[in-house]
Design an enzyme around this catalytic site. Structure first.
Site, PDB file in Angstrom:
ATOM      1  N   HIS A  57       0.850  -1.188   0.000  1.00  0.00           N
ATOM      2  CA  HIS A  57       0.000   0.000   0.000  1.00  0.00           C
ATOM      3  C   HIS A  57       0.887   1.240   0.000  1.00  0.00           C
ATOM      4  O   HIS A  57       2.039   1.207   0.457  1.00  0.00           O
ATOM      5  CB  HIS A  57      -0.891   0.019   1.239  1.00  0.00           C
ATOM      6  CG  HIS A  57      -1.988  -0.995   1.212  1.00  0.00           C
ATOM      7  ND1 HIS A  57      -3.101  -0.907   2.018  1.00  0.00           N
ATOM      8  CD2 HIS A  57      -2.159  -2.132   0.482  1.00  0.00           C
ATOM      9  CE1 HIS A  57      -3.908  -1.925   1.795  1.00  0.00           C
ATOM     10  NE2 HIS A  57      -3.351  -2.690   0.863  1.00  0.00           N
ATOM     11  N   GLU A  59       0.927   3.841   1.861  1.00  0.00           N
ATOM     12  CA  GLU A  59       1.408   4.244   3.184  1.00  0.00           C
ATOM     13  C   GLU A  59       2.582   3.387   3.645  1.00  0.00           C
ATOM     14  O   GLU A  59       3.565   3.908   4.191  1.00  0.00           O
ATOM     15  CB  GLU A  59       0.274   4.129   4.229  1.00  0.00           C
ATOM     16  CG  GLU A  59      -0.942   4.966   3.926  1.00  0.00           C
ATOM     17  CD  GLU A  59      -2.042   4.231   3.174  1.00  0.00           C
ATOM     18  OE1 GLU A  59      -3.221   4.511   3.453  1.00  0.00           O
ATOM     19  OE2 GLU A  59      -1.737   3.377   2.311  1.00  0.00           O
TER      20      GLU A  59
END
Length: 159
Positions: A57, A59
């Site tokens: 992801h 993040e």
């Protein structure tokens, strides 16, 4: 040259640029940056499909790059700026990285880990809590995701 970003909106603009890069690679368009004193020290966009990795992801990739940049897993003076509310996995990573603050654009009421589905970022039972700022350039962030999924549905229907 190392750019200095003046505020959350400018940082979100950089996250949106990364999300657009992800969309071009046929990834769900979510972008993230980690900033320390207004300087970006980590960047990421979703690469789940590209890397065949469910943890890739935006993040997580930005946190990994930031930790390498400062040579420490503790990012206590840093902020995560991401186009969509982090999922529980990414919210957990933000807590573990000791991020000071998480800034996000559009909310995810069905799966968000920053107040949508649940709030891992401020759970008092965890060893760290992050400040939350939400709604930064929310319309632009939501529009990018909506356009991506509309195009994906149209392509799927044509096949």
């Amino acid at each position: 040259m190392d750019l200095l970003f003046r505020d959350d909106q400018a940082l979100m603009g950089e996250a949106l640029r990364l999300a657009t890069k992800g969309a071009a690679a046929e990834e769900v368009p979510i972008g993230a940056v980690i900033a320390k004193n207004g300087r970006v020290i980590g960047r990421g966009y979703n690469q789940v499909e590209t890397l065949k990795d469910p943890t890739a992801h935006a993040e997580i990739l930005a946190i990994t790059q930031a930790a390498a940049t400062v040579d420490d897993w503790r990012l206590t003076d840093c902020d995560l700026v991401v186009t969509k509310e982090p999922c529980p996995m990414c919210a957990g990573a933000a807590v573990h990285a000791r991020l000071r603050r998480v800034v996000f654009g559009c909310a995810d009421p069905r799966g968000g880990g920053a107040g949508g589905l649940l709030n891992l970022l401020q759970n008092p039972k965890l060893n760290h809590q992050c400040e939350i700022s939400s709604g930064v350039l929310a319309d632009e962030c939501a529009r990018l995701l909506q356009n991506f999924f509309q195009k994906r549905r149209a392509t799927t229907c044509e096949e």
